[in-house]
Write a protein that holds these residues in place. Sequence first.
Motif, mmCIF file in Angstrom:
data_model
loop_
_atom_site.group_PDB
_atom_site.id
_atom_site.type_symbol
_atom_site.label_atom_id
_atom_site.label_comp_id
_atom_site.label_asym_id
_atom_site.label_seq_id
_atom_site.Cartn_x
_atom_site.Cartn_y
_atom_site.Cartn_z
ATOM 1 N N PRO A 57 0.839 -1.103 0.108
ATOM 2 C CA PRO A 57 0.120 0.007 -0.066
ATOM 3 C C PRO A 57 0.659 1.244 -0.075
ATOM 4 O O PRO A 57 0.261 2.290 -0.652
ATOM 5 C CB PRO A 57 -1.015 -0.089 1.345
ATOM 6 C CG PRO A 57 -0.038 -1.201 2.238
ATOM 7 C CD PRO A 57 0.719 -2.013 1.207
ATOM 8 N N VAL A 58 1.958 1.265 0.516
ATOM 9 C CA VAL A 58 2.904 2.324 0.662
ATOM 10 C C VAL A 58 3.470 2.669 -0.747
ATOM 11 O O VAL A 58 3.321 3.818 -1.412
ATOM 12 C CB VAL A 58 4.082 2.303 1.471
ATOM 13 C CG1 VAL A 58 5.199 3.319 1.240
ATOM 14 C CG2 VAL A 58 3.685 2.428 3.051
ATOM 15 N N MET A 59 3.791 1.504 -1.442
ATOM 16 C CA MET A 59 4.169 1.784 -3.144
ATOM 17 C C MET A 59 2.973 2.126 -3.916
ATOM 18 O O MET A 59 3.173 3.133 -4.667
ATOM 19 C CB MET A 59 4.645 0.553 -3.637
ATOM 20 C CG MET A 59 5.190 0.556 -5.073
ATOM 21 S SD MET A 59 6.787 1.867 -4.899
ATOM 22 C CE MET A 59 6.168 3.154 -6.014
ATOM 23 N N LEU A 60 1.868 1.484 -3.566
ATOM 24 C CA LEU A 60 0.663 1.795 -4.512
ATOM 25 C C LEU A 60 0.459 3.459 -4.205
ATOM 26 O O LEU A 60 0.011 4.194 -5.246
ATOM 27 C CB LEU A 60 -0.610 1.454 -4.055
ATOM 28 C CG LEU A 60 -1.837 1.655 -4.550
ATOM 29 C CD1 LEU A 60 -1.746 0.834 -6.086
ATOM 30 C CD2 LEU A 60 -2.985 0.943 -3.843
ATOM 31 N N ASP A 61 0.425 4.040 -2.824
ATOM 32 C CA ASP A 61 -0.144 5.375 -2.710
ATOM 33 C C ASP A 61 1.091 6.464 -3.371
ATOM 34 O O ASP A 61 0.653 7.144 -4.040
ATOM 35 C CB ASP A 61 -0.133 5.614 -1.099
ATOM 36 C CG ASP A 61 -0.487 6.917 -0.948
ATOM 37 O OD1 ASP A 61 -1.381 7.455 -1.285
ATOM 38 O OD2 ASP A 61 0.346 7.529 -0.170
ATOM 39 N N GLU A 62 2.123 5.775 -3.081
ATOM 40 C CA GLU A 62 3.343 6.724 -3.822
ATOM 41 C C GLU A 62 3.290 6.892 -5.214
ATOM 42 O O GLU A 62 3.210 8.041 -6.097
ATOM 43 C CB GLU A 62 4.678 6.290 -3.452
ATOM 44 C CG GLU A 62 5.122 6.606 -1.888
ATOM 45 C CD GLU A 62 6.552 6.222 -1.857
ATOM 46 O OE1 GLU A 62 7.139 5.728 -2.545
ATOM 47 O OE2 GLU A 62 7.087 6.628 -0.508
ATOM 48 N N ALA A 63 2.934 5.697 -5.991
ATOM 49 C CA ALA A 63 2.669 5.784 -7.444
ATOM 50 C C ALA A 63 1.282 6.345 -8.091
ATOM 51 O O ALA A 63 1.441 7.258 -9.068
ATOM 52 C CB ALA A 63 2.688 4.401 -8.014
ATOM 53 N N VAL A 64 0.475 6.206 -7.079
ATOM 54 C CA VAL A 64 -0.863 7.306 -7.129
ATOM 55 C C VAL A 64 -0.586 8.457 -7.318
ATOM 56 O O VAL A 64 -0.970 9.572 -8.086
ATOM 57 C CB VAL A 64 -1.982 6.749 -6.393
ATOM 58 C CG1 VAL A 64 -3.401 7.751 -6.532
ATOM 59 C CG2 VAL A 64 -2.448 5.386 -6.715
ATOM 60 N N ARG A 65 -0.045 9.160 -6.088
ATOM 61 C CA ARG A 65 0.147 10.613 -5.937
ATOM 62 C C ARG A 65 1.150 11.068 -6.774
ATOM 63 O O ARG A 65 1.095 12.242 -7.058
ATOM 64 C CB ARG A 65 0.689 10.673 -4.361
ATOM 65 C CG ARG A 65 -0.578 10.596 -3.458
ATOM 66 C CD ARG A 65 -0.189 10.402 -2.046
ATOM 67 N NE ARG A 65 -1.346 10.102 -1.089
ATOM 68 C CZ ARG A 65 -2.302 10.941 -1.002
ATOM 69 N NH1 ARG A 65 -2.407 12.212 -1.203
ATOM 70 N NH2 ARG A 65 -3.222 10.695 0.025
ATOM 71 N N SER A 66 1.892 10.357 -7.351
ATOM 72 C CA SER A 66 3.131 10.927 -8.111
ATOM 73 C C SER A 66 2.320 10.796 -9.711
ATOM 74 O O SER A 66 2.982 11.474 -10.759
ATOM 75 C CB SER A 66 4.255 9.811 -8.378
ATOM 76 O OG SER A 66 3.808 8.775 -8.831
#
Length: 339
Positions: free
Chosen positions: A299-308
């Motif tokens: 979920p941390v990687m997912l969130d970073e990719a979504v926000r970027s």
Amino acid sequence: MVEPLSTTRGVLFRGSGSATPSRSISNAELGQRVQTSDEWIRSRTGIAARRVVNSDESLAELSGLAAERALEMAGWSADSIDLILLATSTPDDLFGSAPRLQARLGATNAAAFDLTAACSGFLFAVVTAAQYLRSGAMRRILVVGADQLSRWVNWDDRRSCVLFGDAAGAVVMEASENGQDDLDGFLLRSDGSRGEVLQLPQVSQRKPLVGDASHQCGGFDPIQMNGQEVYKFAVREVPAILEKLLAQHGVAADSLDWLLLHQANQRILDAVADRFSVPTKKVLSNLAHYGNTSAATIPVMLDEAVRSGSIQPGHRIASSGFGAGLSWGAALFRWSGPA
């Protein structure tokens, strides 16, 4: 609790959030504690640094921040949530930390419970949430993956202490009544016969109780891991389960927008991508900055990719979580984002 939905179809991913401790510990700093080096760690794992919870931080705080950010992205109030699933193997309270998260958020209408499946925990929790949503029992669910492995690492064992860090990530999921479904499919597996290669066992000490009876002392030993066996397990089982899932749904690997794996070791990520001929640019990785944060990595990687902006609405993602238990799983899903 809201009235059940009239349909049994569809789940949507509406928001994501993450939180990491403020203190980053580099490989060079860790080398002041154990006999290791930046080159030794990077060449074997791909890790450059990890985050560790400070005295003024906590797992509960990280979980709460990640959850709040996911709710904010979706535009939801906390009292609109029906269920909170906290995937963690390192709770603040062994009786369960999810209810405290529920109280912290003010999610007064939500039931809350912990789910323990180590590094597979987030993926297992997402699949569990989907069943409640598809059945019509619930409309909105918050799933959090959070772990504070720094509590249970032997910081004098260079084979394992270089790997782990602390973090929390979250997604919010919603039932769909219009036939749209972000979760195309999933597969989950466990093999307890191999569990000893990665475990956090109870202490074995016993003390006298009364007469000839004794009691076991509470507590746990540090993380115990056979690194070679874990590596062999991951590079064998993860490609196999992903291959089976893609075949079941008639999805070609080259049609994927992203490959999102549990962030355990860069060599594992590279080996799986190699198996499917997925180019490096489609393999999501932030392992270098955080290390292995167990249930939080996906979920941390997912969130970073979504926000970027890397992950866009409609993108198709193949994901796999794997680790202690032994447990592993795969999911094929799309990202919808806020309505």
